[in-house]
Design a protein around this motif. Structure first.
Motif, PDB file in Angstrom:
ATOM      1  N   THR A  65     -63.043  24.139 -53.821  1.00 11.93           N
ATOM      2  CA  THR A  65     -63.211  24.382 -55.101  1.00 11.93           C
ATOM      3  C   THR A  65     -63.957  23.558 -55.682  1.00 11.93           C
ATOM      4  O   THR A  65     -65.682  23.778 -56.648  1.00 11.93           O
ATOM      5  CB  THR A  65     -62.231  25.149 -55.998  1.00 11.93           C
ATOM      6  N   SER A  66     -63.973  22.138 -55.354  1.00 12.27           N
ATOM      7  CA  SER A  66     -64.730  21.072 -56.021  1.00 12.27           C
ATOM      8  C   SER A  66     -66.284  20.813 -55.649  1.00 12.27           C
ATOM      9  O   SER A  66     -67.390  21.077 -56.809  1.00 12.27           O
ATOM     10  CB  SER A  66     -64.506  19.959 -56.040  1.00 12.27           C
ATOM     11  N   ASN A  68     -68.234  23.335 -53.923  1.00 13.99           N
ATOM     12  CA  ASN A  68     -68.673  24.547 -54.416  1.00 13.99           C
ATOM     13  C   ASN A  68     -68.876  24.532 -55.407  1.00 13.99           C
ATOM     14  O   ASN A  68     -70.024  25.354 -56.449  1.00 13.99           O
ATOM     15  CB  ASN A  68     -68.034  25.679 -54.011  1.00 13.99           C
ATOM     16  N   TYR A  69     -68.193  24.284 -56.539  1.00 15.80           N
ATOM     17  CA  TYR A  69     -68.652  24.266 -58.129  1.00 15.80           C
ATOM     18  C   TYR A  69     -69.987  22.965 -58.456  1.00 15.80           C
ATOM     19  O   TYR A  69     -70.667  23.444 -58.892  1.00 15.80           O
ATOM     20  CB  TYR A  69     -67.862  23.493 -59.373  1.00 15.80           C
ATOM     21  N   GLU A  94     -72.616  25.585 -57.182  1.00 16.89           N
ATOM     22  CA  GLU A  94     -73.541  25.773 -58.152  1.00 16.89           C
ATOM     23  C   GLU A  94     -73.736  25.292 -59.037  1.00 16.89           C
ATOM     24  O   GLU A  94     -74.994  26.199 -60.006  1.00 16.89           O
ATOM     25  CB  GLU A  94     -72.307  26.965 -58.376  1.00 16.89           C
ATOM     26  N   ALA A  95     -73.478  24.134 -59.432  1.00 15.93           N
ATOM     27  CA  ALA A  95     -73.710  23.249 -61.105  1.00 15.93           C
ATOM     28  C   ALA A  95     -75.136  23.438 -60.748  1.00 15.93           C
ATOM     29  O   ALA A  95     -76.421  23.205 -61.884  1.00 15.93           O
ATOM     30  CB  ALA A  95     -72.917  22.936 -61.914  1.00 15.93           C
ATOM     31  N   THR A 140     -61.419  20.117 -59.472  1.00 15.91           N
ATOM     32  CA  THR A 140     -61.994  20.234 -59.820  1.00 15.91           C
ATOM     33  C   THR A 140     -62.622  20.367 -61.312  1.00 15.91           C
ATOM     34  O   THR A 140     -64.191  20.554 -62.260  1.00 15.91           O
ATOM     35  CB  THR A 140     -62.570  22.081 -59.891  1.00 15.91           C
ATOM     36  N   LYS A 182     -66.585  18.971 -63.338  1.00 15.95           N
ATOM     37  CA  LYS A 182     -66.792  19.923 -64.000  1.00 15.95           C
ATOM     38  C   LYS A 182     -67.057  18.410 -65.185  1.00 15.95           C
ATOM     39  O   LYS A 182     -68.069  18.227 -65.450  1.00 15.95           O
ATOM     40  CB  LYS A 182     -66.117  21.388 -65.001  1.00 15.95           C
TER      41      LYS A 182
END
Length: 171
Positions: A29-30, A32-33, A36-37, A141, A145
């Protein structure tokens, strides 16, 4: 050489490295975040990898990316804590030509507002090697962020004033 980018709209080629003994592409998840960012901000994903928490394997992967003229930024997630195998700072700090001390300081300061004193267990760090920015974030994650939205996003934007890292990263 001036650090001012020639093109205020310049986008960067960014590599994302997840440091983990347990993550896979399906549950990263991290990482992939971060993908995306960076894409949402118009940057290019140069490459993404998951490497187990072994300082020699981490150094080998990051060294290859530092030498690659197509990679301008490396963002890692994971391995910055105090668990037995957490070794990202020990693996990557020796590769830096210049340490960006303020990165870890600012990350922990900002993170304190979100998670309180637990932030002292973060060994987030950053540096520059061969005109490549390397930013090492914790594995959660939420920490990714925070690192992206509060630090990296602006510093990787060529038009951000009074200064940013973009002009330093051309190979």
């Amino acid at each position: 050489m001036s650090h001012a980018p020639l093109d205020p709209n310049q986008k960067l080629n960014i590599a994302v490295l997840t440091v983990s003994d347990t993550r896979t592409e399906e549950n990263d998840t991290s990482g992939n975040y971060l993908v995306e960012a960076l894409r949402a901000d118009g940057h290019n994903l140069a490459v993404k990898a998951i490497v187990i928490d072994d300082k020699y394997l981490l150094r080998a992967q990051v060294s290859a990316w530092i030498a690659d003229p197509e990679v301008q930024v490396i963002i890692s997630t994971g391995g910055t804590g105090f668990a037995g195998r957490d070794s990202t700072p020990e693996a990557l700090a020796p590769l830096f030509d210049k340490h960006i001390d303020g990165f870890g300081e600012m990350f922990r300061s900002i993170s304190y507002e979100e998670i309180g004193s637990s932030t002292i267990q973060s060994r987030a760090l950053a540096g520059i090697a061969n005109r490549t920015l390397i930013a090492c974030l914790p594995g959660s994650t939420g920490a990714c962020k925070t690192g992206w939205t509060k630090l990296l996003q602006e510093q990787l934007t060529a038009s951000h004033k009074p200064c940013n890292f973009v002009g330093y990263l051309s190979k």
